[in-house]
Design an enzyme around this catalytic site. Structure first.
Site, PDB file in Angstrom:
ATOM      1  N   ASN A 181       4.034   6.078 -11.523  1.00  0.00           N
ATOM      2  CA  ASN A 181       3.374   4.644 -11.072  1.00  0.00           C
ATOM      3  C   ASN A 181       1.858   4.864 -11.075  1.00  0.00           C
ATOM      4  OD1 ASN A 181       2.363   2.336  -9.923  1.00  0.00           O
ATOM      5  ND2 ASN A 181       3.591   2.749  -7.819  1.00  0.00           N
ATOM      6  N   CYS A 199      -0.163   1.137  -9.294  1.00  0.00           N
ATOM      7  CA  CYS A 199      -0.304   0.300  -8.052  1.00  0.00           C
ATOM      8  C   CYS A 199      -1.653  -0.269  -7.735  1.00  0.00           C
ATOM      9  CB  CYS A 199       0.402   1.148  -6.793  1.00  0.00           C
ATOM     10  SG  CYS A 199       0.277   0.202  -5.307  1.00  0.00           S
ATOM     11  N   ASN A 248       3.264  -3.538 -14.051  1.00  0.00           N
ATOM     12  CA  ASN A 248       3.216  -3.471 -12.625  1.00  0.00           C
ATOM     13  C   ASN A 248       2.459  -4.865 -12.478  1.00  0.00           C
ATOM     14  OD1 ASN A 248       2.762  -2.689  -9.826  1.00  0.00           O
ATOM     15  ND2 ASN A 248       2.590  -0.862 -10.369  1.00  0.00           N
ATOM     16  N   GLY A 302       0.674  -1.035  -0.139  1.00  0.00           N
ATOM     17  CA  GLY A 302      -0.004  -0.011   0.060  1.00  0.00           C
ATOM     18  C   GLY A 302       0.825   1.367  -0.204  1.00  0.00           C
ATOM     19  N   GLY A 312       6.426 -12.114  -9.479  1.00  0.00           N
ATOM     20  CA  GLY A 312       7.359 -13.359  -9.634  1.00  0.00           C
ATOM     21  C   GLY A 312       7.198 -14.105 -10.891  1.00  0.00           C
TER      22      GLY A 312
END
Lengths: 302, 242
Positions: free
Chosen positions: A126, A129, A191, A71, A216
């Site tokens: 960004n 997110c 992202n 966050g 990942g």
């Protein structure tokens, strides 16, 4: 083999950049290796004011990857300028400031605060997110909003602006084209993907914020596909991100159309992963018959 | 440090609880209360496990099978494991004439090395260990062999005192006021409420283990964020919201 590459504002001695949020401000990893080995560092997101981040459990593992719902925890741009940037000046590597916010105004205020910091070579907007309620993902999933914030950022920024895109969209090419039209200097793809897990003992969502961002190796095929699609449609450079763990992974991203890459969650498993990839990359390029890094970029569609 | 440790043994010692002995140079740097982040083949994230004993080049880890990762770990009986550590701050070794060590369940192992260190410093050490039930009892003989005063409680009364560790402390009128604790959150909350002096060690899901990702933070009573992996796992009583 020379594996350096020049991108707007960034003279990368190699194309390896730890991804924002996965490397802090470098301090912790400086205990493991010389940060000057890195092409660059995308530092942890800065917001205008301090953010504690999300409550409850923030990390969950899943096959070949993980979810996070941090966050955008950070101490705010002023504290970052005072406490973190001086440390980064000690290293010969290109610093990219990841800029976040809950509104368009906040993004712009963060850029203004960082505009005159010489150690910052470029901004990474960004707008992707998934772990904040306002700004973030909302701006990055609508082409007109992505265009608007990028255009305004470009107007006030004294440094090149890269836009970090969200994969949580129907058509990433549309968003990428909007950012290019708004004069973005480059794109960062991708992202994290929005995901969740359930705690079987309670039957409730495992993460405190319910959903989190998936990262990942499990997201590498998606990231490659998006880089491949976007690279054929835009004329600005792409920094590829998503599940990179080896020099072979880097080569896949270069072939898909990326000019450099960011390494994220792999740092958590192996703090030495970036220097290892940097050492391996020339050998891997050679193995597959490349005489330069440039030859590999976009090979998949050229 | 990042290195491969050699598995010396990985044995079942109680219900779902295993003792893993690793030969590694990390042992020479380790302190009581620190942890190592162990890579388990097939799992993306490492597992942060506390250090129970440090003996020359041998680190002993006592862990409970709580999920798929630790279930896989228990079946690895030989070879090497990639180890990252020692991580975290560890317990401080202060000049205290008397220390009260309180451990709950799988929180007890890191307190074993700590008891050894305080005994070496010349402190008088009392250990209160609580378990859910007798089948989960660990380290009884080992603590006895150290020569500490040992009290054991079980929630179901199947061994030792019937009740929790604080009820045991009341029952035996243990009056030491400097505590060192590790165990489940309800136990730590109760200790935090009752005592003013001492330290406890926290557990949290982690990603990096080195302080970079902010995945394991807890909130301080001062409103600030503290990383369990880097600023902890050991905190002074009263420092964080439990």
């Amino acid at each position: 083999m020379d594996i350096s590459i020049n991108l707007p504002g960034l003279h990368l001695k190699n194309p390896i950049i730890p991804a924002s949020g996965c490397f802090g401000f470098g301090r912790e990893y400086a205990e493991y290796f010389d940060l000057s080995l890195l092409g660059g560092i995308a530092i942890k997101s800065a917001t205008l004011n301090e953010r504690y981040g999300n409550e409850g459990i923030r990390i969950a593992e899943c096959p070949s990857g993980m979810l996070n719902s941090i966050g955008l925890q950070n101490k705010g741009v002023k504290a970052i300028i005072e406490n973190e940037l001086p440390f980064l000046k000690n290293y010969d590597t290109e610093i990219i400031a990841n800029v976040a916010g809950a509104s368009e105004e906040e993004y712009l205020a963060v850029i203004e605060a960082l505009n005159d910091e010489d150690v910052i070579k470029a901004f990474e907007l960004n707008i992707s997110c998934p772990n904040v309620k306002h700004g973030g993902l909302a701006l990055g999933t609508t082409a007109s909003l992505a265009y608007a914030v990028t255009e305004k950022a470009k107007k006030i920024s004294k440094k090149p602006v890269y836009v970090k895109l969200s994969p949580n969209v129907t058509d990433i090419v549309e968003i990428a084209l909007a950012c290019e039209k708004a004069q973005a200097d480059g794109l960062v793809l991708i992202n994290t993907l929005l995901g969740m897990r359930i705690n079987l003992r309670t039957g409730k969502p495992l993460l405190g914020n319910i959903t989190g961002g998936l990262s990942g190796p499990c997201i590498k095929p998606i990231a490659l596909r998006m880089v491949y699609q976007v690279a054929q449609r835009v004329n600005i450079p792409i920094i590829g991100v998503g599940g990179i763990e080896s020099a072979e992974d880097v080569l896949e991203f270069l072939n898909a159309g990326a000019s450099a890459v960011e390494v994220g969650a792999a740092n958590f498993r192996d703090p030495l992963i970036c220097p290892k990839i940097i050492a391996d990359l020339p050998k891997v390029l050679e193995k597959y018959g490349y005489k330069s890094l440039n030859e590999a970029i976009g090979r998949s569609f050229k | 440090m990042l290195e491969n440790g050699k598995i010396i043994q990985n044995n079942n010692i109680a219900e779902d609880i295993y003792e893993l002995k690793l030969e590694t140079d990390l042992a020479y740097k380790a302190k009581a209360g620190q942890f190592i982040n162990i890579e388990i083949p097939g799992f993306f994230l490492r597992r942060p496990l506390s250090i129970a004993m440090i003996d020359g080049p041998i680190l002993t880890i006592i862990y409970k099978v709580v999920g798929q990762g630790t279930a896989a770990l228990k079946d690895i009986k030989a070879g090497t494991l990639s180890l990252l550590g020692p991580l975290g701050n560890g317990f401080p070794l202060l000049d205290e004439a008397r220390v009260l060590i309180i451990g709950g369940g799988i929180g007890l192992p890191p307190l074993y090395e700590l008891a050894r260190q305080y005994l070496k410093k010349g402190s008088e050490v009392t250990v209160v260990a609580g378990f859910q039930t007798s089948s989960q009892l660990i380290l009884e003989d080992e603590f006895k062999a150290l020569g500490v005063k040992l009290y054991i409680a079980t929630d179901d009364g199947s061994y030792g005192y019937h009740g929790n560790v604080l009820a045991l402390i009341d029952h035996y009128k243990i009056s030491d006021d400097f505590v060192l604790a590790c165990g489940p959150l309800p136990m730590l909350r109760a200790i935090d409420k009752r005592y003013e002096r001492g330290y406890y060690s926290l557990e949290q899901r982690m990603a990096c283990g080195v302080g970079a990702c902010m995945g394991c933070v807890c909130k301080g009573k001062d409103g600030k964020a503290y990383r369990v992996c880097k600023d902890g796992p050991v905190f002074p009583l009263g420092k964080v919201e439990l």
